[in-house]
Design an enzyme around this catalytic site. Structure first.
Site, PDB file in Angstrom:
ATOM      1  N   GLY A 155     -11.404  -7.261   6.046  1.00 58.80           N
ATOM      2  CA  GLY A 155     -10.992  -7.217   4.630  1.00 58.80           C
ATOM      3  C   GLY A 155     -12.045  -7.436   3.612  1.00 58.80           C
ATOM      4  NE  ARG A 156      -9.154  -8.640  -1.015  1.00 59.11           N
ATOM      5  CZ  ARG A 156      -7.853  -8.446  -1.363  1.00 59.11           C
ATOM      6  NH1 ARG A 156      -7.642  -7.565  -2.357  1.00 59.11           N
ATOM      7  NH2 ARG A 156      -6.846  -8.948  -0.853  1.00 59.11           N
ATOM      8  CB  ILE A 157     -13.325 -12.635   3.163  1.00 57.56           C
ATOM      9  CG1 ILE A 157     -12.549 -12.917   1.803  1.00 57.56           C
ATOM     10  CG2 ILE A 157     -14.136 -13.672   3.419  1.00 57.56           C
ATOM     11  CD1 ILE A 157     -11.603 -14.428   2.045  1.00 57.56           C
ATOM     12  NE  ARG A 178      -3.172  -4.965   9.688  1.00 64.32           N
ATOM     13  CZ  ARG A 178      -2.409  -5.342   8.664  1.00 64.32           C
ATOM     14  NH1 ARG A 178      -1.233  -5.580   8.793  1.00 64.32           N
ATOM     15  NH2 ARG A 178      -2.961  -5.407   7.645  1.00 64.32           N
ATOM     16  CB  ILE A 237     -13.925 -19.042   7.275  1.00 65.90           C
ATOM     17  CG1 ILE A 237     -14.153 -17.209   7.484  1.00 65.90           C
ATOM     18  CG2 ILE A 237     -15.188 -19.898   7.636  1.00 65.90           C
ATOM     19  CD1 ILE A 237     -15.092 -16.855   6.188  1.00 65.90           C
ATOM     20  CB  ALA A 238      -9.232 -16.623   9.772  1.00 61.89           C
ATOM     21  NE  ARG A 239      -4.285 -19.987   5.697  1.00 60.34           N
ATOM     22  CZ  ARG A 239      -4.986 -19.781   4.844  1.00 60.34           C
ATOM     23  NH1 ARG A 239      -6.212 -19.978   4.803  1.00 60.34           N
ATOM     24  NH2 ARG A 239      -4.611 -19.917   3.353  1.00 60.34           N
ATOM     25  CD  GLU A 268      -6.157 -26.307   7.979  1.00 61.80           C
ATOM     26  OE1 GLU A 268      -7.197 -25.652   8.733  1.00 61.80           O
ATOM     27  OE2 GLU A 268      -6.489 -26.247   6.565  1.00 61.80           O
ATOM     28  CG  HIS A 286      -8.811 -25.055   4.667  1.00 65.17           C
ATOM     29  ND1 HIS A 286      -7.636 -24.679   5.263  1.00 65.17           N
ATOM     30  CD2 HIS A 286      -9.135 -23.810   3.982  1.00 65.17           C
ATOM     31  CE1 HIS A 286      -7.273 -23.669   4.920  1.00 65.17           C
ATOM     32  NE2 HIS A 286      -8.207 -22.930   4.094  1.00 65.17           N
ATOM     33  CB  ILE A 287     -14.592 -26.929   2.137  1.00 65.05           C
ATOM     34  CG1 ILE A 287     -15.695 -27.070   3.048  1.00 65.05           C
ATOM     35  CG2 ILE A 287     -13.688 -28.328   1.984  1.00 65.05           C
ATOM     36  CD1 ILE A 287     -16.857 -27.995   2.899  1.00 65.05           C
TER      37      ILE A 287
HETATM   38  C1  DGY Z   1      -7.307 -19.361   0.906  1.00 63.09           C
HETATM   39  O1  DGY Z   1      -7.186 -19.208  -0.261  1.00 63.09           O
HETATM   40  O2  DGY Z   1      -6.350 -18.922   1.703  1.00 63.09           O
HETATM   41  C2  DGY Z   1      -7.905 -20.531   1.380  1.00 63.09           C
HETATM   42  O3  DGY Z   1      -7.962 -20.587   2.697  1.00 63.09           O
HETATM   43  C3  DGY Z   1      -7.629 -21.762   0.609  1.00 63.09           C
HETATM   44  O4  DGY Z   1      -6.411 -22.293   1.187  1.00 63.09           O
END
Ligand code: DGY
Length: 331
Positions: A155-157, A178, A237-239, A268, A286-287
């Site tokens: 995606g964008r990121i 996907r 860095i997703a979830r 978390e 999560h920063i």
């Molecule tokens: C988001 O914007 O989804 C980051 O993970 C902060 O929660």
């Protein structure tokens, strides 16, 4: 009577002040995380909720608050919200895309580099007073420049990370998503679409940016990690939940992969205890979007959304970034 809203977590004072120009605001001044029952109770009589990823908005909470009309998340991710349940009840949901893309990509790239070059391990070693001499093989890691960058979730990121890798570090970019990107987006990065299995097999540095949904729960588990190169790194860095943290900790301990960088964790802010004891992982709380400018932009966008979703301000009725715009069309 003024419309009532709940701001469920701490936020910049100037954002709160702006919300107060439009609404009767109950704010979470102490920034503690309210248990679900308390969140449900505090939402009584509120038309809008200003939330973060920490608040779970589900059907039960919505049924207890039928007056709720908008849930505006200060996050691009919205897996904390049951969007279908909101849509079914006419509640508009918004998120904060775009404003955090580059900042989050910077962080993902930094975490990947920290894992590849063993920065956290080396820093702990130095701080512990264990550095007594230079050695030819001390903390040797793996190169980032010229390596194969694998991206799960383009995606964008994901695309912003791919740009950094391809254009800044001469990396070969492969990705799984996907759906495949348009050729016009792939071409400048020479990005190659591959199966998830090939992504795992070929990546030197795998970065996970896929949005969480039950469909990708433990998308990376023990069998997937076993496909990776023993020299590879994995960055998430997703979830939390996309990666099986217990399996990852085991793979790191057994050096089935070289290193990992993790900003998100299953359950978390708890972190799997095994991850805390393996040396070859860089852990951050999560920063990825946490720069002052970006957090301000996210907070302002969430406020813009809430103001507009509840029919106020210059965009009344047209929040900038709705997740379920069909609710607005039906109003
Ligand atoms: C988001 O914007 O989804 C980051 O993970 C902060 O929660």
């Amino acid at each position: 009577m003024r419309v009532k809203v709940l701001v469920a977590r701490g936020v910049f004072p100037e954002v709160l002040a702006r919300l107060r120009e439009h609404f009767d605001v109950e704010a979470n001044e102490t920034d503690e995380i309210w248990p679900k029952a308390e969140l449900t109770r505090r939402l009584q009589g509120k038309a809008g909720a200003y939330t973060t990823g920490s608040e779970s908005i589900d059907a039960e909470l919505l049924d207890a608050n039928p007056q709720l009309r908008a849930v505006c998340n200060m996050a691009v991710g919205f897996n904390n919200i049951d969007v279908d349940a909101c849509t079914a009840r006419g509640v508009v949901v918004t998120n904060t895309p775009d404003v955090l893309t580059e900042t989050t990509a910077d962080f993902g790239f930094a975490l990947m580099m920290a894992a590849a070059r063993r920065m956290a391990e080396a820093e702990h070693f130095l701080r512990a007073g264990r550095w007594t001499k230079w050695s030819y093989d001390m903390f040797t890691g793996s190169d980032v420049h010229g390596a194969t960058l694998g991206i799960l979730g383009m995606g964008r990121i994901g695309q912003a990370i791919a740009r950094r890798g391809a254009l800044g570090f001469g990396m070969r970019v492969i990705y799984h998503n996907r759906s495949r990107l348009d050729a016009a987006l792939e071409a400048p990065l020479a990005a190659r679409y591959v199966t998830q299995e090939d992504l795992l097999r070929e990546s030197d540095h795998l970065v996970i940016v896929v949005p969480y949904s039950p469909a990708v729960h433990h998308a990376i588990g023990a069998a997937d990690l076993a496909l990776m190169k023993p020299t590879a790194t994995l960055t998430n860095i997703a979830r939390g939940g996309v990666v099986d943290d217990a399996a990852l900790a085991q793979a790191l301990r057994q050096r089935r992969i070289a290193a990992a960088g993790l900003d998100v964790f299953e359950g978390e802010p708890r972190v799997h205890p095994d991850l805390l004891t393996v040396p070859n992982v860089v852990l951050t709380p999560h920063i990825a979007s946490a720069t002052v400018a970006t957090r301000r932009a996210m907070a302002e966008l969430a406020a813009d959304n809430l103001i507009a979703a509840l029919g106020c301000g210059p965009r009344a009725g047209r929040p900038p970034t709705p997740v379920n715009p069909q609710v607005l069309a039906g109003r």
